[in-house]
Write a protein that holds these residues in place. Structure first.
Motif, PDB file in Angstrom:
ATOM      1  N   LYS A 101      57.166  29.058  32.195  1.00  0.00           N
ATOM      2  CA  LYS A 101      55.844  29.231  31.921  1.00  0.00           C
ATOM      3  C   LYS A 101      55.720  30.951  31.749  1.00  0.00           C
ATOM      4  CE  LYS A 101      53.840  24.866  32.877  1.00  0.00           C
ATOM      5  NZ  LYS A 101      52.287  24.331  33.498  1.00  0.00           N
ATOM      6  N   GLU A 102      54.459  31.682  31.558  1.00  0.00           N
ATOM      7  CA  GLU A 102      53.532  33.469  31.413  1.00  0.00           C
ATOM      8  C   GLU A 102      53.445  33.198  32.200  1.00  0.00           C
ATOM      9  OE1 GLU A 102      54.384  34.140  26.231  1.00  0.00           O
ATOM     10  OE2 GLU A 102      52.817  33.977  27.481  1.00  0.00           O
ATOM     11  N   ARG A 103      53.148  34.577  33.319  1.00  0.00           N
ATOM     12  CA  ARG A 103      52.468  34.429  33.766  1.00  0.00           C
ATOM     13  C   ARG A 103      50.860  34.916  33.406  1.00  0.00           C
ATOM     14  NH1 ARG A 103      53.975  40.156  35.858  1.00  0.00           N
ATOM     15  NH2 ARG A 103      52.842  40.947  34.036  1.00  0.00           N
ATOM     16  N   GLU A 104      50.066  34.237  34.438  1.00  0.00           N
ATOM     17  CA  GLU A 104      48.529  33.748  33.588  1.00  0.00           C
ATOM     18  C   GLU A 104      47.546  34.655  34.553  1.00  0.00           C
ATOM     19  OE1 GLU A 104      46.695  29.883  33.570  1.00  0.00           O
ATOM     20  OE2 GLU A 104      47.614  29.380  35.353  1.00  0.00           O
ATOM     21  N   ALA A 105      46.789  34.863  34.167  1.00  0.00           N
ATOM     22  CA  ALA A 105      46.007  35.443  35.215  1.00  0.00           C
ATOM     23  C   ALA A 105      44.787  33.952  35.876  1.00  0.00           C
ATOM     24  CB  ALA A 105      44.930  37.042  34.223  1.00  0.00           C
ATOM     25  N   VAL A 106      44.763  33.986  37.209  1.00  0.00           N
ATOM     26  CA  VAL A 106      43.839  33.480  37.822  1.00  0.00           C
ATOM     27  C   VAL A 106      42.415  33.370  38.305  1.00  0.00           C
ATOM     28  CG1 VAL A 106      44.235  31.558  39.866  1.00  0.00           C
ATOM     29  CG2 VAL A 106      45.997  32.387  38.520  1.00  0.00           C
ATOM     30  N   SER A 107      42.659  34.797  38.803  1.00  0.00           N
ATOM     31  CA  SER A 107      41.089  35.112  38.696  1.00  0.00           C
ATOM     32  C   SER A 107      41.305  37.090  39.334  1.00  0.00           C
ATOM     33  CB  SER A 107      40.942  34.480  40.615  1.00  0.00           C
ATOM     34  OG  SER A 107      39.700  34.977  40.537  1.00  0.00           O
ATOM     35  N   VAL A 108      40.198  38.244  38.917  1.00  0.00           N
ATOM     36  CA  VAL A 108      39.990  38.820  38.673  1.00  0.00           C
ATOM     37  C   VAL A 108      38.260  39.189  39.404  1.00  0.00           C
ATOM     38  CG1 VAL A 108      40.094  41.041  37.463  1.00  0.00           C
ATOM     39  CG2 VAL A 108      41.476  39.440  37.074  1.00  0.00           C
ATOM     40  N   ILE A 109      38.884  40.643  40.219  1.00  0.00           N
ATOM     41  CA  ILE A 109      37.711  40.882  40.630  1.00  0.00           C
ATOM     42  C   ILE A 109      37.304  42.605  40.052  1.00  0.00           C
ATOM     43  CG2 ILE A 109      38.764  41.855  42.814  1.00  0.00           C
ATOM     44  CD1 ILE A 109      35.043  40.870  43.690  1.00  0.00           C
ATOM     45  N   SER A 110      36.413  42.573  39.092  1.00  0.00           N
ATOM     46  CA  SER A 110      36.472  44.167  38.792  1.00  0.00           C
ATOM     47  C   SER A 110      35.675  44.765  38.987  1.00  0.00           C
ATOM     48  CB  SER A 110      35.953  43.512  36.847  1.00  0.00           C
ATOM     49  OG  SER A 110      35.464  45.154  36.950  1.00  0.00           O
ATOM     50  N   ARG A 111      36.152  46.916  39.315  1.00  0.00           N
ATOM     51  CA  ARG A 111      35.099  46.829  40.261  1.00  0.00           C
ATOM     52  C   ARG A 111      34.228  47.941  39.524  1.00  0.00           C
ATOM     53  NH1 ARG A 111      35.734  45.318  45.243  1.00  0.00           N
ATOM     54  NH2 ARG A 111      37.944  45.764  45.876  1.00  0.00           N
ATOM     55  N   THR A 112      34.181  48.336  37.645  1.00  0.00           N
ATOM     56  CA  THR A 112      33.205  48.186  37.625  1.00  0.00           C
ATOM     57  C   THR A 112      32.461  48.085  37.219  1.00  0.00           C
ATOM     58  OG1 THR A 112      34.465  48.153  34.850  1.00  0.00           O
ATOM     59  CG2 THR A 112      34.725  50.158  36.372  1.00  0.00           C
ATOM     60  N   THR A 113      32.570  46.681  36.436  1.00  0.00           N
ATOM     61  CA  THR A 113      31.369  45.726  36.066  1.00  0.00           C
ATOM     62  C   THR A 113      30.932  44.319  37.688  1.00  0.00           C
ATOM     63  OG1 THR A 113      32.802  43.751  35.631  1.00  0.00           O
ATOM     64  CG2 THR A 113      31.484  45.143  34.377  1.00  0.00           C
ATOM     65  N   GLY A 114      31.563  44.710  38.754  1.00  0.00           N
ATOM     66  CA  GLY A 114      30.915  43.706  39.517  1.00  0.00           C
ATOM     67  C   GLY A 114      31.585  42.473  39.676  1.00  0.00           C
ATOM     68  N   SER A 115      31.790  42.507  38.436  1.00  0.00           N
ATOM     69  CA  SER A 115      32.162  40.045  37.933  1.00  0.00           C
ATOM     70  C   SER A 115      33.732  39.590  38.454  1.00  0.00           C
ATOM     71  CB  SER A 115      31.612  39.632  36.690  1.00  0.00           C
ATOM     72  OG  SER A 115      33.021  41.087  36.018  1.00  0.00           O
ATOM     73  N   THR A 116      34.027  38.579  38.495  1.00  0.00           N
ATOM     74  CA  THR A 116      34.858  38.412  39.660  1.00  0.00           C
ATOM     75  C   THR A 116      35.103  36.487  37.747  1.00  0.00           C
ATOM     76  OG1 THR A 116      33.689  38.308  41.169  1.00  0.00           O
ATOM     77  CG2 THR A 116      35.875  36.466  40.488  1.00  0.00           C
ATOM     78  N   TYR A 117      36.487  36.988  37.343  1.00  0.00           N
ATOM     79  CA  TYR A 117      36.694  36.108  36.422  1.00  0.00           C
ATOM     80  C   TYR A 117      37.864  35.161  36.805  1.00  0.00           C
ATOM     81  CZ  TYR A 117      39.999  34.914  32.975  1.00  0.00           C
ATOM     82  OH  TYR A 117      41.505  33.745  32.111  1.00  0.00           O
ATOM     83  N   TYR A 118      37.663  33.920  36.199  1.00  0.00           N
ATOM     84  CA  TYR A 118      38.791  32.415  36.824  1.00  0.00           C
ATOM     85  C   TYR A 118      39.189  32.864  35.450  1.00  0.00           C
ATOM     86  CZ  TYR A 118      36.118  32.969  41.449  1.00  0.00           C
ATOM     87  OH  TYR A 118      36.245  33.256  42.853  1.00  0.00           O
ATOM     88  N   THR A 119      39.658  31.700  35.914  1.00  0.00           N
ATOM     89  CA  THR A 119      40.707  30.702  34.338  1.00  0.00           C
ATOM     90  C   THR A 119      40.159  29.901  34.314  1.00  0.00           C
ATOM     91  OG1 THR A 119      42.891  30.831  33.397  1.00  0.00           O
ATOM     92  CG2 THR A 119      43.021  30.435  35.642  1.00  0.00           C
ATOM     93  N   ASP A 120      40.021  29.032  33.178  1.00  0.00           N
ATOM     94  CA  ASP A 120      39.018  28.107  32.878  1.00  0.00           C
ATOM     95  C   ASP A 120      39.585  27.003  33.785  1.00  0.00           C
ATOM     96  OD1 ASP A 120      38.569  28.251  30.128  1.00  0.00           O
ATOM     97  OD2 ASP A 120      37.668  28.751  31.093  1.00  0.00           O
ATOM     98  N   SER A 121      40.761  26.816  34.403  1.00  0.00           N
ATOM     99  CA  SER A 121      41.539  25.920  34.875  1.00  0.00           C
ATOM    100  C   SER A 121      41.695  25.794  36.500  1.00  0.00           C
ATOM    101  CB  SER A 121      43.094  25.463  34.736  1.00  0.00           C
ATOM    102  OG  SER A 121      43.860  26.661  35.337  1.00  0.00           O
ATOM    103  N   VAL A 122      41.002  26.317  37.332  1.00  0.00           N
ATOM    104  CA  VAL A 122      40.931  27.314  38.499  1.00  0.00           C
ATOM    105  C   VAL A 122      39.368  26.970  39.192  1.00  0.00           C
ATOM    106  CG1 VAL A 122      43.067  27.705  38.876  1.00  0.00           C
ATOM    107  CG2 VAL A 122      40.955  29.864  39.005  1.00  0.00           C
ATOM    108  N   LYS A 123      38.254  27.073  37.924  1.00  0.00           N
ATOM    109  CA  LYS A 123      36.873  27.493  38.036  1.00  0.00           C
ATOM    110  C   LYS A 123      36.317  26.384  38.535  1.00  0.00           C
ATOM    111  CE  LYS A 123      35.652  29.940  33.993  1.00  0.00           C
ATOM    112  NZ  LYS A 123      35.097  30.228  32.459  1.00  0.00           N
ATOM    113  N   GLY A 124      35.646  26.469  39.916  1.00  0.00           N
ATOM    114  CA  GLY A 124      35.084  25.350  40.615  1.00  0.00           C
ATOM    115  C   GLY A 124      35.705  24.789  41.521  1.00  0.00           C
ATOM    116  N   ARG A 125      37.052  25.531  41.790  1.00  0.00           N
ATOM    117  CA  ARG A 125      38.325  24.944  42.557  1.00  0.00           C
ATOM    118  C   ARG A 125      38.975  26.284  43.038  1.00  0.00           C
ATOM    119  NH1 ARG A 125      42.753  23.004  41.558  1.00  0.00           N
ATOM    120  NH2 ARG A 125      43.146  24.192  39.564  1.00  0.00           N
TER     121      ARG A 125
END
Length: 120
Positions: free
Chosen positions: A43-67
């Motif tokens: 499979k291709e590499r996928e982003a799971v979670s990222v913390i951005s320093r410019t926005t202060g926000s944290t991203y989660y891919t849909d499949s891991v949200k809540g877990r």
């Protein structure tokens, strides 16, 4: 020299939990985005979670949200990925990475990876 070192991967049963750590060195930790990525065989590499320093926000891919939860200990230059309710489809090599400018869009440094295996 920029270095990223992951740890915490293991074999765990479905429904279990793991906490991955990514310890960084060689750069100003607060200035750059740190992300967790994973790649399963075939499979291709996928982003799971990222913390951005410019926005202060944290991203989660849909499949891991809540877990999964990403957290950061800036004093220790360490980012954690708490993974709960693990599923067999979470099995992969997990990598942490650092970006080029804090935005979380351009990943230039990578750790060696840590293996997570979830048995059914």
């Amino acid at each position: 020299e920029v270095q990223l070192a992951e740890s915490g991967g293991d074999l765990v049963q479905a429904g279990g939990s793991l906490r991955l750590s990514c310890t960084a060195s060689g750069f100003a930790f607060d200035d750059y985005a740190i992300g967790w990525f994973r790649q399963a065989p075939g499979k291709e590499r996928e982003a799971v979670s990222v913390i951005s320093r410019t926005t202060g926000s944290t991203y989660y891919t849909d499949s891991v949200k809540g877990r999964f939860t990403l957290s950061s200990d800036n004093a220790k230059s360490t980012v954690f990925l708490q993974m709960n309710s693990l599923k067999p489809e979470d099995t992969a090599t997990y990598y942490c990475a650092r970006d080029s400018n804090g935005s979380g869009l351009d990943w230039v440094y990578w750790g060696q990876g840590t293996q997570v295996t979830v048995s059914s």
